[in-house]
Design an enzyme around this catalytic site. Structure first.
Site, PDB file in Angstrom:
ATOM      1  N   ARG A  12      -6.768  -2.543  -5.137  1.00  0.00           N
ATOM      2  CA  ARG A  12      -6.633  -3.986  -5.358  1.00  0.00           C
ATOM      3  C   ARG A  12      -5.185  -4.258  -5.719  1.00  0.00           C
ATOM      4  NH1 ARG A  12     -10.087  -4.292 -10.455  1.00  0.00           N
ATOM      5  NH2 ARG A  12      -8.970  -2.342 -10.671  1.00  0.00           N
ATOM      6  N   GLU A  13      -4.576  -5.240  -5.059  1.00  0.00           N
ATOM      7  CA  GLU A  13      -3.213  -5.593  -5.457  1.00  0.00           C
ATOM      8  C   GLU A  13      -3.241  -6.048  -6.905  1.00  0.00           C
ATOM      9  OE1 GLU A  13      -0.785  -8.120  -2.975  1.00  0.00           O
ATOM     10  OE2 GLU A  13      -1.488  -7.023  -1.227  1.00  0.00           O
ATOM     11  N   LYS A  67     -14.284   0.183   6.019  1.00  0.00           N
ATOM     12  CA  LYS A  67     -13.261  -0.678   5.412  1.00  0.00           C
ATOM     13  C   LYS A  67     -13.514  -2.157   5.737  1.00  0.00           C
ATOM     14  CE  LYS A  67      -9.595  -2.184   3.511  1.00  0.00           C
ATOM     15  NZ  LYS A  67      -9.467  -2.313   2.073  1.00  0.00           N
ATOM     16  N   CYS A  75      -5.560  -9.189   2.678  1.00  0.00           N
ATOM     17  CA  CYS A  75      -6.679  -8.438   3.272  1.00  0.00           C
ATOM     18  C   CYS A  75      -7.878  -9.282   3.681  1.00  0.00           C
ATOM     19  CB  CYS A  75      -7.113  -7.345   2.305  1.00  0.00           C
ATOM     20  SG  CYS A  75      -5.846  -6.083   2.155  1.00  0.00           S
ATOM     21  N   VAL A  91       0.831  -1.204   0.000  1.00  0.00           N
ATOM     22  CA  VAL A  91       0.000   0.000   0.000  1.00  0.00           C
ATOM     23  C   VAL A  91       0.870   1.260   0.000  1.00  0.00           C
ATOM     24  CG1 VAL A  91      -1.594   1.371   1.415  1.00  0.00           C
ATOM     25  CG2 VAL A  91      -2.015  -1.052   1.073  1.00  0.00           C
TER      26      VAL A  91
HETATM   27  P1  NAD Z   1       3.143  -4.680   3.955  1.00  0.00           P
HETATM   28  O1  NAD Z   1       3.474  -5.727   4.949  1.00  0.00           O
HETATM   29  O2  NAD Z   1       3.395  -4.920   2.507  1.00  0.00           O
HETATM   30  O3  NAD Z   1       3.909  -3.328   4.343  1.00  0.00           O
HETATM   31  C1  NAD Z   1       3.954  -2.809   5.633  1.00  0.00           C
HETATM   32  C2  NAD Z   1       5.283  -2.106   5.811  1.00  0.00           C
HETATM   33  O4  NAD Z   1       5.271  -1.418   7.056  1.00  0.00           O
HETATM   34  C3  NAD Z   1       6.493  -3.044   5.858  1.00  0.00           C
HETATM   35  O5  NAD Z   1       7.442  -2.651   4.879  1.00  0.00           O
HETATM   36  C4  NAD Z   1       7.066  -2.845   7.278  1.00  0.00           C
HETATM   37  O6  NAD Z   1       8.475  -2.957   7.335  1.00  0.00           O
HETATM   38  C5  NAD Z   1       6.595  -1.447   7.590  1.00  0.00           C
HETATM   39  N1  NAD Z   1       6.555  -1.124   9.011  1.00  0.00           N
HETATM   40  C6  NAD Z   1       6.114  -1.876  10.048  1.00  0.00           C
HETATM   41  N2  NAD Z   1       6.234  -1.197  11.193  1.00  0.00           N
HETATM   42  C7  NAD Z   1       6.760   0.006  10.894  1.00  0.00           C
HETATM   43  C8  NAD Z   1       7.102   1.145  11.667  1.00  0.00           C
HETATM   44  N3  NAD Z   1       6.919   1.168  12.967  1.00  0.00           N
HETATM   45  N4  NAD Z   1       7.619   2.203  11.021  1.00  0.00           N
HETATM   46  C9  NAD Z   1       7.819   2.192   9.692  1.00  0.00           C
HETATM   47  N5  NAD Z   1       7.489   1.134   8.905  1.00  0.00           N
HETATM   48  C10 NAD Z   1       6.978   0.068   9.511  1.00  0.00           C
HETATM   49  O7  NAD Z   1       1.611  -4.333   4.198  1.00  0.00           O
HETATM   50  P2  NAD Z   1       0.563  -3.783   3.108  1.00  0.00           P
HETATM   51  O8  NAD Z   1       0.049  -4.886   2.280  1.00  0.00           O
HETATM   52  O9  NAD Z   1       1.140  -2.589   2.434  1.00  0.00           O
HETATM   53  O10 NAD Z   1      -0.640  -3.337   4.079  1.00  0.00           O
HETATM   54  C11 NAD Z   1      -0.516  -2.205   4.921  1.00  0.00           C
HETATM   55  C12 NAD Z   1      -1.884  -1.918   5.515  1.00  0.00           C
HETATM   56  O11 NAD Z   1      -2.819  -1.555   4.490  1.00  0.00           O
HETATM   57  C13 NAD Z   1      -2.509  -3.087   6.254  1.00  0.00           C
HETATM   58  O12 NAD Z   1      -3.241  -2.632   7.366  1.00  0.00           O
HETATM   59  C14 NAD Z   1      -3.471  -3.664   5.225  1.00  0.00           C
HETATM   60  O13 NAD Z   1      -4.545  -4.343   5.829  1.00  0.00           O
HETATM   61  C15 NAD Z   1      -3.951  -2.412   4.531  1.00  0.00           C
HETATM   62  N6  NAD Z   1      -4.397  -2.644   3.156  1.00  0.00           N
HETATM   63  C16 NAD Z   1      -3.696  -3.476   2.343  1.00  0.00           C
HETATM   64  C17 NAD Z   1      -4.122  -3.657   1.031  1.00  0.00           C
HETATM   65  C18 NAD Z   1      -3.375  -4.583   0.117  1.00  0.00           C
HETATM   66  O14 NAD Z   1      -3.915  -4.866  -0.968  1.00  0.00           O
HETATM   67  N7  NAD Z   1      -2.192  -5.065   0.465  1.00  0.00           N
HETATM   68  C19 NAD Z   1      -5.269  -3.001   0.545  1.00  0.00           C
HETATM   69  C20 NAD Z   1      -5.937  -2.137   1.411  1.00  0.00           C
HETATM   70  C21 NAD Z   1      -5.500  -1.968   2.708  1.00  0.00           C
END
Ligand code: NAD
Length: 434
Positions: A154-155, A206, A262, A11
């Site tokens: 959406r990924e 959400k 998700c 994201v």
């Molecule tokens: P991800 O695991 O790909 O990325 C999260 C990042 O946060 C990692 O790189 C991690 O190192 C970093 N991180 C963790 N703690 C940290 C801190 N204290 N300071 C700085 N960086 C830190 O996760 P994602 O898929 O990008 O999802 C992130 C959020 O968005 C989640 O809550 C998820 O539910 C939500 N979301 C994801 C999607 C999706 O399609 N992946 C879609 C909508 C919402």
């Protein structure tokens, strides 16, 4: 606007690069040093269609930079976006808030002007209050607002969805924060609805949306099972259903179950919140169970096709949770592979983008191949588990020659069934008989 995006994952990275394309100055901050070093060296850390060119453009223009330092990235930011992970707690399956809390503590110390903290991570209701309390406790004189800004991308389509959202939901209780967000999203003003609601409503929207979509997927999967026994064709049924504007055509595609980062975690988190609050969310609980059973059922269907062979070879195409991404988190394909590995089988795998992530999980338990045809060579059955477009153009005549036995389990509706049956393949599909 000066923006810092905390969390540079699926994201955070497309969001940061997209915001730079809109003209903002963006710092992408992550605690993962190896990730930040790669990004600083011009190397993308995730696969997303269209991200590479924008990433190159804005790292070169200097509109996006990368850092591991809160002290460098937070002062002077107008907007800080929290996009860290909220994985399921290993025991309760509720959303684990440790990354959100830690990021809130780290950023609080460095706030030096009015700043809006936008929570883009998917978080339980009341997280906005919790983050606000953490910041106030850590830095009592800080001038800030915490808002909810949920992400719906959406990924696989992250860049496309960033620039063409269906809607933007803003959960803000302060006028000042709303004004800043209105400025940020000015380019979208006439392109999509921007809905301002309370912070708690936004947090709920959400989860309620994701749980509904997961339920819709499992609904059409159950209808697919029904069609297999009734003789109807699920694709005709789904088309007929989808023409009803109250139902809509999207998410009526049957498959091996839902996955990804998700839906599984958000349905579990919602079910937990229901239990915790004494609310009956049995529709969501049933959806979770039905999805778990589906993966076992899919594995069994493949194993049944080779039950007469000792130590059969199974060619699997696809390990990502869906086409267009290298993300294997909670991938139905991987879960089906893992279930099959408990039996005496050899698995040869090919995925166009997800091989590195798959290797990190399955290690030497399977054979990794450089092409679909290499995986198919000598196989007793071919299982198509991820909907990569390139699997649609597989040469069935070539496959027939390469395979030990002409059997295909196509759980993504990728191949031409009529041609496959004419060529003498036994095909197991979803939701129809051939
Ligand atoms: P991800 O695991 O790909 O990325 C999260 C990042 O946060 C990692 O790189 C991690 O190192 C970093 N991180 C963790 N703690 C940290 C801190 N204290 N300071 C700085 N960086 C830190 O996760 P994602 O898929 O990008 O999802 C992130 C959020 O968005 C989640 O809550 C998820 O539910 C939500 N979301 C994801 C999607 C999706 O399609 N992946 C879609 C909508 C919402």
């Amino acid at each position: 606007m000066k923006i810092t995006v905390i969390g540079t994952g699926y994201v955070g990275l497309p969001t940061g690069v997209g915001l730079a394309e809109l003209g903002n100055d963006v710092i992408c901050l992550d605690i993962d040093e190896s990730k930040i070093n790669k990004l600083k060296n011009g190397e993308l850390t995730i696969f997303e269609e269209g991200l590479d060119s924008l990433f190159e453009k804005h790292t070169q223009s200097g509109k996006v930079s990368f850092s591991t330092s809160f002290a460098e990235s937070i002062p002077n930011a107008d907007l800080v976006i929290l996009a860290v992970g909220t994985p399921p707690h290993p025991i309760t399956k509720e959303a684990d808030m440790k990354y959100i809390k830690s990021a809130a503590e780290s950023l609080a110390k460095h706030l030096n002007q009015y700043t809006v903290i936008a929570i883009k991570s998917t978080v339980p209701v009341n997280t906005g209050d919790a983050v606000e309390n953490i910041i106030r406790r850590t830095n009592p004189t800080a001038d800030f607002d915490v808002i909810s800004l949920p992400e719906f991308l959406r990924e696989g389509f992250a860049v496309q969805d960033f620039f063409n959202p269906d809607r933007i939901i803003v959960g803000a209780n302060s006028k000042r924060a709303k004004n800043l967000i209105a400025d940020l999203y000015l380019p979208f003003k006439d392109r999509c609805p921007i809905l301002y609601v309370s912070r708690k409503s936004s947090e709920t929207i959400k989860y309620a949306s994701n749980a509904f979509l997961a339920m819709k997927i499992q609904y059409i999967n159950e209808m697919a099972d029904f069609c297999e026994t009734s003789g109807a064709d699920i694709y005709e049924v789904a088309k007929g259903m989808g023409l009803d504007s109250r139902i809509g055509a999207k998410f009526l595609v049957p498959g091996p179950g839902y996955g990804g980062f998700c839906f599984p975690k958000d349905t579990n988190a919602m079910a937990y919140m229901g239990k915790f609050n004494g609310i009956d969310l049995s529709l969501i609980e049933t959806t979770i169970k039905s999805n778990e059973r589906r993966k076992i059922n899919m594995a069994k269907r493949i194993l049944d096709m080779v039950s007469d062979i000792k130590n059969p070879t199974i060619a699997v195409l696809g390990s990502a949770f869906k086409g267009g991404t290298d993300d294997c988190r909670e991938s139905p394909a991987l879960q089906i592979i893992e279930i099959m590995l408990a039996h005496d089988v050899n698995i040869k795998l090919y995925d166009p983008e997800a091989m590195p992530n798959t290797k990190a999980i399955l290690k030497d338990m399977i054979t990794y191949c450089d092409s679909a045809y290499e995986a198919i060579g000598g196989a007793d059955v071919l299982a198509i588990l991820t909907d990569w477009q390139e699997f649609k153009s597989l040469d069935l005549e070539k496959i027939k020659v390469l395979m030990s036995r002409p059997q295909i389990a196509d759980f993504r509706n990728m191949i031409d069934y009529e041609l496959a049956s004419q060529l003498g393949f036994e095909v197991k599909s979803i939701g129809r008989k051939i």
